[in-house]
Design a protein around this motif. Sequence first.
Motif, PDB file in Angstrom:
ATOM      1  N   GLU A 126      45.355 -26.039  53.752  1.00 47.79           N
ATOM      2  CA  GLU A 126      45.808 -27.285  54.578  1.00 47.79           C
ATOM      3  C   GLU A 126      44.873 -27.878  55.488  1.00 47.79           C
ATOM      4  O   GLU A 126      44.967 -29.117  56.007  1.00 47.79           O
ATOM      5  N   VAL A 127      43.909 -27.214  55.757  1.00 49.85           N
ATOM      6  CA  VAL A 127      42.871 -27.515  56.823  1.00 49.85           C
ATOM      7  C   VAL A 127      41.916 -28.233  56.148  1.00 49.85           C
ATOM      8  O   VAL A 127      41.126 -29.038  56.921  1.00 49.85           O
ATOM      9  N   ILE A 128      41.797 -28.588  54.963  1.00 52.59           N
ATOM     10  CA  ILE A 128      40.915 -29.365  54.230  1.00 52.59           C
ATOM     11  C   ILE A 128      41.471 -30.834  54.299  1.00 52.59           C
ATOM     12  O   ILE A 128      42.441 -31.246  53.987  1.00 52.59           O
ATOM     13  N   ALA A 129      40.420 -31.552  54.853  1.00 51.56           N
ATOM     14  CA  ALA A 129      40.853 -33.304  55.017  1.00 51.56           C
ATOM     15  C   ALA A 129      40.133 -33.732  54.002  1.00 51.56           C
ATOM     16  O   ALA A 129      38.734 -33.538  53.428  1.00 51.56           O
ATOM     17  N   VAL A 130      40.627 -34.945  53.484  1.00 54.90           N
ATOM     18  CA  VAL A 130      40.047 -35.877  52.481  1.00 54.90           C
ATOM     19  C   VAL A 130      39.904 -37.238  53.224  1.00 54.90           C
ATOM     20  O   VAL A 130      40.734 -37.839  53.416  1.00 54.90           O
ATOM     21  N   ASP A 131      38.862 -37.995  52.919  1.00 52.41           N
ATOM     22  CA  ASP A 131      38.764 -39.349  53.575  1.00 52.41           C
ATOM     23  C   ASP A 131      38.436 -40.118  52.084  1.00 52.41           C
ATOM     24  O   ASP A 131      37.694 -39.315  51.306  1.00 52.41           O
ATOM     25  N   ARG A 132      38.556 -41.204  52.052  1.00 53.02           N
ATOM     26  CA  ARG A 132      38.288 -42.023  50.871  1.00 53.02           C
ATOM     27  C   ARG A 132      37.352 -43.316  50.845  1.00 53.02           C
ATOM     28  O   ARG A 132      38.021 -44.243  51.551  1.00 53.02           O
ATOM     29  N   ILE A 133      36.298 -43.405  50.340  1.00 52.45           N
ATOM     30  CA  ILE A 133      35.755 -44.589  50.371  1.00 52.45           C
ATOM     31  C   ILE A 133      36.009 -45.499  49.243  1.00 52.45           C
ATOM     32  O   ILE A 133      35.619 -45.181  48.269  1.00 52.45           O
ATOM     33  N   LYS A 134      36.812 -46.551  49.521  1.00 52.16           N
ATOM     34  CA  LYS A 134      37.186 -47.500  48.332  1.00 52.16           C
ATOM     35  C   LYS A 134      36.122 -48.378  47.814  1.00 52.16           C
ATOM     36  O   LYS A 134      35.265 -48.760  48.646  1.00 52.16           O
ATOM     37  N   ASP A 135      36.038 -48.608  46.805  1.00 47.28           N
ATOM     38  CA  ASP A 135      35.038 -49.294  45.932  1.00 47.28           C
ATOM     39  C   ASP A 135      33.605 -49.130  46.369  1.00 47.28           C
ATOM     40  O   ASP A 135      33.114 -49.669  46.899  1.00 47.28           O
ATOM     41  N   PHE A 136      33.444 -47.652  46.282  1.00 48.32           N
ATOM     42  CA  PHE A 136      32.130 -47.305  46.806  1.00 48.32           C
ATOM     43  C   PHE A 136      31.085 -47.631  45.773  1.00 48.32           C
ATOM     44  O   PHE A 136      30.099 -48.053  46.065  1.00 48.32           O
ATOM     45  N   SER A 137      31.447 -47.625  44.528  1.00 50.14           N
ATOM     46  CA  SER A 137      30.744 -48.195  43.453  1.00 50.14           C
ATOM     47  C   SER A 137      31.749 -49.246  42.622  1.00 50.14           C
ATOM     48  O   SER A 137      33.036 -49.176  42.722  1.00 50.14           O
ATOM     49  N   THR A 138      31.379 -50.096  42.093  1.00 50.14           N
ATOM     50  CA  THR A 138      31.940 -51.131  41.313  1.00 50.14           C
ATOM     51  C   THR A 138      32.879 -50.293  40.157  1.00 50.14           C
ATOM     52  O   THR A 138      32.023 -49.758  39.591  1.00 50.14           O
ATOM     53  N   GLY A 185      27.087 -40.219  24.957  1.00 52.91           N
ATOM     54  CA  GLY A 185      27.822 -41.160  24.377  1.00 52.91           C
ATOM     55  C   GLY A 185      29.194 -41.330  24.699  1.00 52.91           C
ATOM     56  O   GLY A 185      29.824 -42.142  24.130  1.00 52.91           O
ATOM     57  N   ASP A 186      29.749 -40.560  25.465  1.00 55.87           N
ATOM     58  CA  ASP A 186      31.229 -40.432  25.765  1.00 55.87           C
ATOM     59  C   ASP A 186      31.615 -41.611  26.838  1.00 55.87           C
ATOM     60  O   ASP A 186      30.745 -41.791  27.669  1.00 55.87           O
ATOM     61  N   ALA A 187      32.506 -42.250  26.454  1.00 53.62           N
ATOM     62  CA  ALA A 187      33.257 -43.439  27.330  1.00 53.62           C
ATOM     63  C   ALA A 187      33.383 -42.841  28.647  1.00 53.62           C
ATOM     64  O   ALA A 187      34.032 -41.923  28.945  1.00 53.62           O
ATOM     65  N   ILE A 188      33.049 -43.638  29.753  1.00 52.75           N
ATOM     66  CA  ILE A 188      33.624 -43.522  31.090  1.00 52.75           C
ATOM     67  C   ILE A 188      34.221 -44.679  31.680  1.00 52.75           C
ATOM     68  O   ILE A 188      33.786 -45.858  31.491  1.00 52.75           O
ATOM     69  N   ILE A 189      35.402 -44.277  32.228  1.00 55.27           N
ATOM     70  CA  ILE A 189      36.243 -45.411  33.003  1.00 55.27           C
ATOM     71  C   ILE A 189      36.308 -44.855  34.535  1.00 55.27           C
ATOM     72  O   ILE A 189      36.875 -43.701  34.673  1.00 55.27           O
ATOM     73  N   THR A 190      35.960 -45.502  35.428  1.00 61.12           N
ATOM     74  CA  THR A 190      36.284 -45.391  36.984  1.00 61.12           C
ATOM     75  C   THR A 190      36.623 -46.349  37.633  1.00 61.12           C
ATOM     76  O   THR A 190      36.316 -47.492  37.397  1.00 61.12           O
ATOM     77  N   ASP A 191      37.177 -46.118  38.697  1.00 59.24           N
ATOM     78  CA  ASP A 191      37.673 -47.168  39.605  1.00 59.24           C
ATOM     79  C   ASP A 191      36.572 -47.369  40.841  1.00 59.24           C
ATOM     80  O   ASP A 191      36.822 -48.443  41.531  1.00 59.24           O
ATOM     81  N   GLY A 192      35.608 -46.503  40.924  1.00 54.96           N
ATOM     82  CA  GLY A 192      34.618 -46.698  41.768  1.00 54.96           C
ATOM     83  C   GLY A 192      34.872 -45.969  43.132  1.00 54.96           C
ATOM     84  O   GLY A 192      34.000 -46.161  44.118  1.00 54.96           O
ATOM     85  N   HIS A 193      36.250 -45.353  43.239  1.00 55.14           N
ATOM     86  CA  HIS A 193      36.551 -44.986  44.808  1.00 55.14           C
ATOM     87  C   HIS A 193      35.751 -43.608  44.891  1.00 55.14           C
ATOM     88  O   HIS A 193      35.453 -42.826  43.740  1.00 55.14           O
ATOM     89  N   LEU A 194      35.157 -43.056  46.160  1.00 55.67           N
ATOM     90  CA  LEU A 194      34.524 -41.961  46.204  1.00 55.67           C
ATOM     91  C   LEU A 194      35.343 -41.101  47.207  1.00 55.67           C
ATOM     92  O   LEU A 194      35.184 -41.380  48.682  1.00 55.67           O
ATOM     93  N   PRO A 195      35.996 -39.877  47.003  1.00 58.34           N
ATOM     94  CA  PRO A 195      36.610 -39.241  48.021  1.00 58.34           C
ATOM     95  C   PRO A 195      35.661 -38.204  48.701  1.00 58.34           C
ATOM     96  O   PRO A 195      34.731 -37.921  48.133  1.00 58.34           O
ATOM     97  N   ILE A 196      35.585 -38.059  50.036  1.00 58.40           N
ATOM     98  CA  ILE A 196      35.064 -37.318  50.861  1.00 58.40           C
ATOM     99  C   ILE A 196      35.542 -36.133  51.256  1.00 58.40           C
ATOM    100  O   ILE A 196      36.786 -36.178  51.972  1.00 58.40           O
ATOM    101  N   VAL A 197      35.406 -34.886  50.521  1.00 56.25           N
ATOM    102  CA  VAL A 197      36.273 -33.798  50.825  1.00 56.25           C
ATOM    103  C   VAL A 197      35.676 -32.811  52.133  1.00 56.25           C
ATOM    104  O   VAL A 197      34.461 -32.540  51.877  1.00 56.25           O
TER     105      VAL A 197
END
Length: 489
Positions: A256-268, A277-289
């Motif tokens: 429980e001492v681990i905190a998470v911040d989230r950078i929204k729209d870090f990348s498009t 060759g595998d397909a990738i889908i991401t929303d571009g958000h970057l959590p900082i643990v």
Amino acid sequence: MTTGGTTDGTDAAGAAVGQKRRLRQPFVYRRHHFTPTGVLDYLFFLFAGAASTWLALLILLKGFSLGWWQVLTLLVFWGVVSYLALPRLHRILSQIYVPNYFIGRTRTSDGLLGDPVNLAWRGEEAQIHHAMREAGWILADSITPASTWEIIRSTVTKRSYPQAPVSPLLLFGRRQDFAYQQEVDGDPGQRHHVRFWKCPRGWLLPGGHQADWLAAGTYDKAVGISLFTLQFTHKIEENTDVERDHIVDTVTRANEVIAVDRIKDFSTGYHSRNGGGDAIITDGHLPIVDVTEVVADEADHPERLELALDATRIYSDSRSVSEVTKTLWRQRPLQTVVGAALVLVLLLFQAWDVISMLLDWNGLRSEVVGYSSDIAAISDDTATRIVAGVLVGVSLLIGCLQVIASTSVFRGSNRARLWILTLSTISVIVSMTNYFTGDRDLATNMYALTTIAMQVAVLLALSSDSSRMFTRFSTAALRAERQDRALED
């Protein structure tokens, strides 16, 4: 310091201790691209790529003369193209067209764009190890001959291998520092896994965000064929955000001492493909643990020594240079082992050539007669014996040198590696010259084709980044060890 005309030994002792302490600091190795050795290495790297492409064409031509055996030849052709020629070709070309700066994507060992960077971490390495282990993750083994054999055994016997290595991906120009994984139902083909890279000192994420580590987490769903290299590889789940969130959820639930911040729209948010060759889908958000509040213990400091592709030093902490050298040899790359072993196999082929020539005494005598006929004082039989003796002597000398060189490469000699690469290059160039000047037997003679294939394999193995860095590190470490011993004496 002097007192009453006498010299106090404190200064000398202090200097010796200080020197010993300096030797026990992280061992430093500087990488120079434009030295003669660096240029020579790059030329070997390029030539090995060209030679592997030529070898693939020879094998394809061989198939046309085998009738129903063409199917087997096509399998060999696929193996050479997918595991030798295409990876080296991608590696050469991607240096030109793939950006070598941070764009939120890793790169494969072939230079192609790999998995997305979808996690950032703040904290020390030991704290990350503690958090991951506490959350039920297992540290993956490094890729070594032993772990490679264990992968083969677990695949054939369908046995679980929780510490199975993950393939290397590059960020900041170097492969991951370590990786964690979770098997699914004991199936080696399915697993959660995440790779970690230490950020360079003073480096900031785009936007000025601070992070100590970056990570790329994906889920292996099955084994399949790579779209770009045609190799067997793990296929990842398309939505990489699911694995990203799984990693965050497991570590935060466990502590429980681990905190998470989230950078929204870090990348498009994007749809793309990784190096397989595998397909990738991401929303571009970057959590900082943030694991800076995690209390780590002694067990969270694993013994590891990675050979990063662009590493500038070996992290030896407080260990001696001798211990660093031993650790290097235990973790020698698979490419170095394969290259050194193939040199010995080629030695057996050369010995067979000499024995075959000696057994065909009449054929050898007929060749010698033309040269000895002008020398009346020497009979044909005597001249043949002299030639045979010279051939055996030269072959024994070359064989001894090859054994010494192979052993030296296995122990990490960079000079021996360059010597073997030079001989293999000369051998392949001679074969190429003979082929392009009219000797088409190379494409139909299985023995000659096998010999060429092994020479090309030696070139590819010993000109690889891992083999090159291993031998250069080892050579520098041995030099430092000799200096250490000299100071102790």
